[in-house]
Enzyme design. Sequence first.
Site, PDB file in Angstrom:
ATOM      1  N   CYS A   1      49.281  84.663  -9.096  1.00  0.00           N
ATOM      2  CA  CYS A   1      49.432  84.647  -7.637  1.00  0.00           C
ATOM      3  C   CYS A   1      50.002  85.978  -7.123  1.00  0.00           C
ATOM      4  O   CYS A   1      49.852  86.306  -5.950  1.00  0.00           O
ATOM      5  CB  CYS A   1      50.308  83.480  -7.211  1.00  0.00           C
TER       6      CYS A   1
ATOM      7  N   GLU B   1      62.564  79.796  -5.254  1.00  0.00           N
ATOM      8  CA  GLU B   1      63.170  79.395  -6.520  1.00  0.00           C
ATOM      9  C   GLU B   1      63.608  80.675  -7.216  1.00  0.00           C
ATOM     10  O   GLU B   1      63.385  81.768  -6.725  1.00  0.00           O
ATOM     11  CB  GLU B   1      62.187  78.555  -7.342  1.00  0.00           C
TER      12      GLU B   1
ATOM     13  N   ASN C   1      47.321  78.755 -14.629  1.00  0.00           N
ATOM     14  CA  ASN C   1      47.295  80.188 -14.966  1.00  0.00           C
ATOM     15  C   ASN C   1      48.419  80.607 -15.918  1.00  0.00           C
ATOM     16  O   ASN C   1      48.239  81.461 -16.766  1.00  0.00           O
ATOM     17  CB  ASN C   1      47.280  81.045 -13.697  1.00  0.00           C
TER      18      ASN C   1
ATOM     19  N   GLU D   1      54.994  76.941  -3.974  1.00  0.00           N
ATOM     20  CA  GLU D   1      54.665  78.322  -4.330  1.00  0.00           C
ATOM     21  C   GLU D   1      53.146  78.367  -4.425  1.00  0.00           C
ATOM     22  O   GLU D   1      52.552  77.781  -5.330  1.00  0.00           O
ATOM     23  CB  GLU D   1      55.351  78.702  -5.645  1.00  0.00           C
TER      24      GLU D   1
HETATM   25  O1  TXE Z   1      44.621  74.440  -8.191  1.00  0.00           O
HETATM   26  P1  TXE Z   1      45.269  73.162  -7.582  1.00  0.00           P
HETATM   27  P2  TXE Z   1      43.126  74.683  -8.601  1.00  0.00           P
HETATM   28  C1  TXE Z   1      44.738  78.993  -6.318  1.00  0.00           C
HETATM   29  C2  TXE Z   1      43.528  79.804  -6.680  1.00  0.00           C
HETATM   30  C3  TXE Z   1      42.567  78.780  -7.139  1.00  0.00           C
HETATM   31  C4  TXE Z   1      42.889  77.654  -6.197  1.00  0.00           C
HETATM   32  C5  TXE Z   1      42.519  76.294  -6.690  1.00  0.00           C
HETATM   33  O2  TXE Z   1      43.016  80.422  -5.528  1.00  0.00           O
HETATM   34  O3  TXE Z   1      41.231  79.191  -7.015  1.00  0.00           O
HETATM   35  O4  TXE Z   1      44.278  77.714  -6.053  1.00  0.00           O
HETATM   36  O5  TXE Z   1      42.950  76.135  -8.016  1.00  0.00           O
HETATM   37  C6  TXE Z   1      47.569  69.391  -8.911  1.00  0.00           C
HETATM   38  N1  TXE Z   1      48.543  66.128  -5.088  1.00  0.00           N
HETATM   39  N2  TXE Z   1      45.730  78.909  -7.358  1.00  0.00           N
HETATM   40  O6  TXE Z   1      42.151  73.801  -7.928  1.00  0.00           O
HETATM   41  O7  TXE Z   1      44.228  72.146  -7.263  1.00  0.00           O
HETATM   42  C7  TXE Z   1      46.590  69.774  -9.997  1.00  0.00           C
HETATM   43  O8  TXE Z   1      46.265  68.659 -10.804  1.00  0.00           O
HETATM   44  C8  TXE Z   1      49.353  66.587  -6.054  1.00  0.00           C
HETATM   45  C9  TXE Z   1      46.906  79.682  -7.152  1.00  0.00           C
HETATM   46  O9  TXE Z   1      43.098  74.635 -10.048  1.00  0.00           O
HETATM   47  O10 TXE Z   1      46.163  73.594  -6.502  1.00  0.00           O
HETATM   48  C10 TXE Z   1      47.383  70.860 -10.703  1.00  0.00           C
HETATM   49  O11 TXE Z   1      48.361  70.270 -11.556  1.00  0.00           O
HETATM   50  N3  TXE Z   1      48.943  67.436  -7.005  1.00  0.00           N
HETATM   51  C11 TXE Z   1      48.030  79.179  -7.994  1.00  0.00           C
HETATM   52  C12 TXE Z   1      48.096  71.574  -9.556  1.00  0.00           C
HETATM   53  O12 TXE Z   1      48.092  70.642  -8.475  1.00  0.00           O
HETATM   54  C13 TXE Z   1      47.667  67.861  -6.967  1.00  0.00           C
HETATM   55  C14 TXE Z   1      47.659  78.877  -9.399  1.00  0.00           C
HETATM   56  C15 TXE Z   1      47.420  72.860  -9.099  1.00  0.00           C
HETATM   57  O13 TXE Z   1      46.071  72.595  -8.833  1.00  0.00           O
HETATM   58  C16 TXE Z   1      46.778  67.421  -5.974  1.00  0.00           C
HETATM   59  C17 TXE Z   1      46.463  78.071  -9.468  1.00  0.00           C
HETATM   60  C18 TXE Z   1      47.260  66.513  -4.998  1.00  0.00           C
HETATM   61  N4  TXE Z   1      46.495  66.054  -4.004  1.00  0.00           N
HETATM   62  C19 TXE Z   1      45.534  78.157  -8.469  1.00  0.00           C
HETATM   63  N5  TXE Z   1      45.584  68.015  -6.190  1.00  0.00           N
HETATM   64  C20 TXE Z   1      49.260  80.049  -7.938  1.00  0.00           C
HETATM   65  N6  TXE Z   1      50.021  79.951  -6.848  1.00  0.00           N
HETATM   66  O14 TXE Z   1      49.582  80.769  -8.866  1.00  0.00           O
HETATM   67  C21 TXE Z   1      45.723  68.806  -7.272  1.00  0.00           C
HETATM   68  N7  TXE Z   1      46.981  68.700  -7.756  1.00  0.00           N
END
Ligand code: TXE
Length: 509
Positions: free
Chosen positions: A311, A489, A179, A277
Amino acid sequence: MEPERCCESGCIPCERDRDGAAPLDLSNYIGGAFVGHSGDAANEHDWLNVVEPATGYRFARAPLSGAGDVDAAVAAARAAQPAWGALSFGQRADWLDKIADALEAKYDEIAVLESRDTGKPISLARAVDAHRSVANFRFFAGQIRETHGGANERFEMDDATNIVVAKPVGVAALITPWNLPLYLLSWKVAPAIGMGNTVVCKPSELTPMTANLLMETIHEVGLPAGVVNLVHGDGAGAGGPLTAHPDVDLVSFTGGTATGAKVAASAAPQFKKLSLELGGKNASIIFDDCDLDATVAGVTRAAFLNQGQVCLCGSRILVQSSIHDEFLAKFVDTVEAMKIGNPSDESTQLGALISPQHLDKVSGYVALAKEEGGEVLTGGYPCLPKEFEHGNWLAPTVIAGLPHDSRCSTEEIFGPVVTVHKFETEDEAVAIANGTRYGLAGSVWVGDLDAGRRVAEKIETGMVWVNTWLHRDLRVPFGGVKDSGVGREGGRWSLGFFSEPMNICLKHD
Ligand code: TXE
């Protein structure tokens, strides 16, 4: 209003190359060099397609890296750490400033790349993403230089002096979402290396472009090899092996709550330092003595900035009953006047959602809202020029009439969708605000600042803004409670997280 796709063919967004142009192939950055990944470069399946969310066109490919690539990056970081950690805080702060200067020279390039990669409006990418990415390096340079890494505390005893020194933790894994790609990556890289750690970055596979630009920038300024490394890839292939790696000492993760739980489970057995986070379902609470016009403007921004994909976004709007109808009428008018469309148009206020899968998730919640008894007051699929027919578009959507404990009102949707609820008393507002598993942020809109402060303290979150939203001072703690994460952080909290405090007790003669 029934959401309908206005695309003539009614097809779902798909991946295509613009005019048959070959996509740009990205590389990992390991040990000071751009290197190919361990997969078969000739095999399409060993690459991740990078697609413009606004049009559905593919424009780049990122390596689908695996455990071998992660091993190489961690080894490079480990090898570089002793020399890097031995520099003074002032020397490392100088490096952060050099990176900030070089990034600042690419301000427009950052904005254009980020807008193309995420689908967000160019004006937002410039004012928020480009601005903060430079500011993060500059801010932490200043703070580390001024405070000597925060390690300037002394505790006197009658017969001894205790000094506290901040030592690097070691090798840090930095995992970031799609994002706010460079904004969040720079928020981690700057304090991590500033405190003497070396790092391996794993940006989101959906938005790798500005992480690549950061590596190019770091390469240009000549940062010592191995201090910053980057591995592209998905969560299963690269993120998982990185967080579980025995030679990684610290993990800083921003992303979804479900992924955060997996990251925590893989880091815990090795007692890694961990900061998570995660998601949010933040309330904007509006009292009847607020400045209504300013509140409508502020709450609209909180709801829909970055298409609601922040978020911190205020996705639940709680309004005191005496002004509920007046607020709602003004709010819907304001939302319907927002300009959605071409992200590269300077006047655009809302761009595309990140991916077809995410659009399906968000529109699934709109369908669910109707099943749960909600009324969609405005929203649906926008009619846009043909160029955007394969993009991931959803107009800003306002839903009223839902029970405040319904799924749509309590689960993170992470898109341009808000639910509006009525309350009578302060206690009721606080109870509704606290009625989710999340606890990241919130905002209170009120005439009486004392009341605003009182309500803020009762909300179970890490951050609350009163009569404003996302008004950021980089010195303050940032993070959430409950399912929104672990740790803080920001400012000295970042310096603390990215270091190990050590006490040295000097006995006097
Ligand atoms: O995020 P992911 P996604 C929320 C939002 C969204 C949901 C899923 O609700 O619909 O999360 O989004 C890495 N071990 N937010 O699927 O999967 C991945 O490659 C280590 C809120 O896109 O959480 C990416 O670099 N890393 C959020 C990162 O984690 C892993 C912003 C985030 O991906 C992993 C985005 C694993 N097992 C989505 N699996 C906010 N807090 O702002 C994935 N990744």
